[in-house]
Design an enzyme around this catalytic site. Structure first.
Site, PDB file in Angstrom:
ATOM      1  N   ASN A   9       0.869  -1.178   0.000  1.00 19.66           N
ATOM      2  CA  ASN A   9       0.000   0.000   0.000  1.00 19.66           C
ATOM      3  C   ASN A   9       0.905   1.226   0.000  1.00 19.66           C
ATOM      4  O   ASN A   9       1.462   1.589   1.025  1.00 19.66           O
ATOM      5  CB  ASN A   9      -0.887  -0.034   1.259  1.00 19.66           C
ATOM      6  CG  ASN A   9      -1.702   1.232   1.430  1.00 19.66           C
ATOM      7  OD1 ASN A   9      -1.793   2.046   0.503  1.00 19.66           O
ATOM      8  ND2 ASN A   9      -2.297   1.405   2.605  1.00 19.66           N
ATOM      9  N   LYS A  11       0.151   4.245  -0.378  1.00 17.97           N
ATOM     10  CA  LYS A  11      -0.514   5.458   0.144  1.00 17.97           C
ATOM     11  C   LYS A  11      -0.259   6.632  -0.818  1.00 17.97           C
ATOM     12  O   LYS A  11      -0.297   6.417  -2.023  1.00 17.97           O
ATOM     13  CB  LYS A  11      -0.028   5.723   1.575  1.00 17.97           C
ATOM     14  CG  LYS A  11      -0.176   4.466   2.445  1.00 17.97           C
ATOM     15  CD  LYS A  11       0.058   4.689   3.892  1.00 17.97           C
ATOM     16  CE  LYS A  11      -0.136   3.362   4.635  1.00 17.97           C
ATOM     17  NZ  LYS A  11      -0.008   3.484   6.070  1.00 17.97           N
ATOM     18  N   HIS A  96      -9.455   1.350   4.756  1.00 11.54           N
ATOM     19  CA  HIS A  96      -8.168   1.508   5.464  1.00 11.54           C
ATOM     20  C   HIS A  96      -8.360   2.452   6.653  1.00 11.54           C
ATOM     21  O   HIS A  96      -9.165   3.378   6.587  1.00 11.54           O
ATOM     22  CB  HIS A  96      -7.114   2.071   4.500  1.00 11.54           C
ATOM     23  CG  HIS A  96      -5.747   2.040   5.097  1.00 11.54           C
ATOM     24  ND1 HIS A  96      -5.299   3.022   5.944  1.00 11.54           N
ATOM     25  CD2 HIS A  96      -4.758   1.120   5.008  1.00 11.54           C
ATOM     26  CE1 HIS A  96      -4.076   2.704   6.348  1.00 11.54           C
ATOM     27  NE2 HIS A  96      -3.718   1.558   5.791  1.00 11.54           N
ATOM     28  N   GLU A  98      -6.705   4.834   7.712  1.00 12.74           N
ATOM     29  CA  GLU A  98      -6.500   6.262   7.426  1.00 12.74           C
ATOM     30  C   GLU A  98      -7.741   6.880   6.791  1.00 12.74           C
ATOM     31  O   GLU A  98      -7.960   8.089   6.877  1.00 12.74           O
ATOM     32  CB  GLU A  98      -5.255   6.430   6.541  1.00 12.74           C
ATOM     33  CG  GLU A  98      -3.991   6.250   7.354  1.00 12.74           C
ATOM     34  CD  GLU A  98      -2.821   5.654   6.593  1.00 12.74           C
ATOM     35  OE1 GLU A  98      -2.811   5.714   5.347  1.00 12.74           O
ATOM     36  OE2 GLU A  98      -1.910   5.137   7.266  1.00 12.74           O
ATOM     37  N   GLU A 168      -5.375  -4.714  10.734  1.00  8.29           N
ATOM     38  CA  GLU A 168      -4.344  -3.699  10.924  1.00  8.29           C
ATOM     39  C   GLU A 168      -4.633  -2.916  12.204  1.00  8.29           C
ATOM     40  O   GLU A 168      -5.440  -1.973  12.189  1.00  8.29           O
ATOM     41  CB  GLU A 168      -4.331  -2.729   9.738  1.00  8.29           C
ATOM     42  CG  GLU A 168      -4.033  -3.378   8.412  1.00  8.29           C
ATOM     43  CD  GLU A 168      -3.463  -2.390   7.411  1.00  8.29           C
ATOM     44  OE1 GLU A 168      -2.349  -2.605   6.956  1.00  8.29           O
ATOM     45  OE2 GLU A 168      -4.132  -1.376   7.126  1.00  8.29           O
ATOM     46  N   GLY A 174       2.446   2.536  10.667  1.00 12.54           N
ATOM     47  CA  GLY A 174       3.372   3.646  10.457  1.00 12.54           C
ATOM     48  C   GLY A 174       4.061   4.117  11.722  1.00 12.54           C
ATOM     49  O   GLY A 174       4.689   5.178  11.739  1.00 12.54           O
ATOM     50  N   SER A 214       3.456  -1.909  10.338  1.00 17.47           N
ATOM     51  CA  SER A 214       4.918  -1.938  10.507  1.00 17.47           C
ATOM     52  C   SER A 214       5.535  -3.298  10.202  1.00 17.47           C
ATOM     53  O   SER A 214       6.452  -3.734  10.891  1.00 17.47           O
ATOM     54  CB  SER A 214       5.297  -1.464  11.917  1.00 17.47           C
ATOM     55  OG  SER A 214       4.852  -0.135  12.130  1.00 17.47           O
TER      56      SER A 214
HETATM   57  P1  PGA Z   1       2.810   0.450   7.651  1.00 18.72           P
HETATM   58  O1  PGA Z   1       1.363   0.638   7.010  1.00 18.72           O
HETATM   59  O2  PGA Z   1       3.377  -0.844   7.103  1.00 18.72           O
HETATM   60  O3  PGA Z   1       3.595   1.657   7.219  1.00 18.72           O
HETATM   61  O4  PGA Z   1       2.637   0.382   9.137  1.00 18.72           O
HETATM   62  C1  PGA Z   1       0.478  -0.451   6.836  1.00 18.72           C
HETATM   63  C2  PGA Z   1      -0.808   0.041   6.218  1.00 18.72           C
HETATM   64  O5  PGA Z   1      -1.245   1.141   6.557  1.00 18.72           O
HETATM   65  O6  PGA Z   1      -1.441  -0.652   5.387  1.00 18.72           O
END
Ligand code: PGA
Length: 260
Positions: A9, A11, A96, A98, A168, A174, A214
Site C-alpha cells: 500500500n 498510500k 483503510h 487512514e 491492521e 506507520g 509496521s
Molecule cells: P505500515 O502501514 O506498514 O507503514 O505500518 C500499513 C498500512 O497502513 O497498510
C-alpha cells in the site's frame, strides 16, 4: 495452507510517476515469474495506468487504494470500480484506517464499496483494526466484531471466500510498533472464528486474512508463520523495493517450509 498474499500500500507516495515506475520495475524484476506467493501493488490512482503497463507479463496484481460505491455520475473527485478495472486493477483496498479515522469512513460506506467492488470483479482487501485506546480498554474483539458485521453485511459465502481481510491494529500502522506474533495471531484467530460462525467453517478456511502494521523484512517471517496469518498489507516498507522483496522472500520461505 492458504497461498500467502503480500500487498504493498503505497498510500500517497512516491511523489512522481517516474519514481513510481522505477519502484514497480524493481519489484517486478525481483518477483519474476514465480506465483508461489501472491503479490499486489496499490499505487496512487493517478499512477495506476502507467504501473499497469510496467506490470505487463508479471503475476503481480494491481490495486486501487479506495473507490466510490456509485458506478458513475456527479461525484467530484471520486473513482468508480469500473474505472479502476479499466486502469488495469485486479484489487482494491477498502476501509483503510487512514480513511476510517482520517476521513470519517463508516462501516456502512465500506460495505457499499465492497458490494460495488464485487459487482465489477475487483478483489477487495477490507481493512479492520482497533485503536490503541480500544486495545487498552480491552475492546479489541468488540471493535473487530462491529467492523466485520458492518463492513461485510449482505455477502454470500461464495462472495466472502473471495474477499481478502486485512487486520491492521491502528496503533501499529506507520509507528514502528508491530503487534507481537501472539497478539496478531489471537486477533486473526478471533476473525477466523467469527467468519466460521457467520459463513461456516469451509468458507472461513478459504478467506485470506493479511496482517498490517509496521511489517518489515526482519519481522515478516515470524508473523507469516502464524497459523491464521495469510499475508501482509505493507505500507512504509513497500516503498523500498529491497524491503518489499525481503518481505516477499520471507513469505516464500514460510511457504516452502509450511506452517507448524
Ligand atoms: P505500515 O502501514 O506498514 O507503514 O505500518 C500499513 C498500512 O497502513 O497498510
Amino acid at each position: 495452507m492458504r497461498t500467502l498474499f503480500i500487498a504493498g500500500n503505497w498510500k500517497m507516495n512516491p511523489g512522481t510517476a517516474e519514481a513510481a515506475i522505477s519502484l514497480a520495475e524493481a519489484v517486478k524484476a525481483g518477483v519474476g515469474a514465480s506465483a508461489d506467493v501472491r503479490v499486489a501493488l496499490c499505487p496512487p490512482a493517478v499512477f495506476l495506468n502507467r504501473i499497469d503497463h510496467v506490470l505487463e507479463g508479471s503475476p503481480i496484481g494491481l490495486g486501487g487504494q479506495n473507490m466510490y460505491w456509485k458506478p458513475e455520475g456527479a461525484f467530484t473527485g471520486e473513482t468508480s470500480g469500473a474505472m479502476l478495472v479499466d486502469a488495469g486493477c485486479t484489487h482494491v483496498i477498502l476501509g483503510h484506517s487512514e480513511r476510517r479515522h482520517g476521513m470519517g469512513e463508516t462501516d456502512a460506506q465500506v460495505n457499499a464499496k465492497l458490494h460495488a467492488a464485487l459487482a465489477v470483479q475487483l478483489i477487495p482487501i477490507v481493512c479492520i483494526g482497533e485503536t490503541k485506546d480500544e486495545r487498552l480498554a480491552d475492546q479489541t474483539e468488540d471493535v473487530l466484531q462491529g467492523q466485520l458485521t458492518g463492513s461485510l453485511a449482505g455477502l454470500s459465502s461464495e462472495q466472502m471466500a473471495g474477499v481478502v481481510l486485512a487486520y491492521e491494529p491502528v496503533w501499529a500502522i506507520g509507528t514502528g510498533l508491530t503487534a507481537t506474533p501472539e497478539q496478531a495471531q489471537n486477533a486473526h484467530a478471533f476473525i477466523r472464528g467469527w467468519l466460521s460462525e457467520q459463513f461456516g467453517p469451509a468458507t472461513a478456511a478459504r478467506v485470506v486474512v493479511q496482517y498490517g502494521g509496521s511489517v518489515k523484512p526482519d519481522n515478516a517471517a515470524e508473523l507469516l508463520a502464524c497459523p491464521d496469518i495469510d499475508g501482509a498489507l505493507v505500507g512504509g516498507a513497500s516503498l523500498k523495493a529491497a524491503d518489499f522483496l525481503g518481505i516477499i522472500n520471507a513469505a516464500r520461505d514460510v511457504t516452502a517450509k509450511g506452517k507448524a
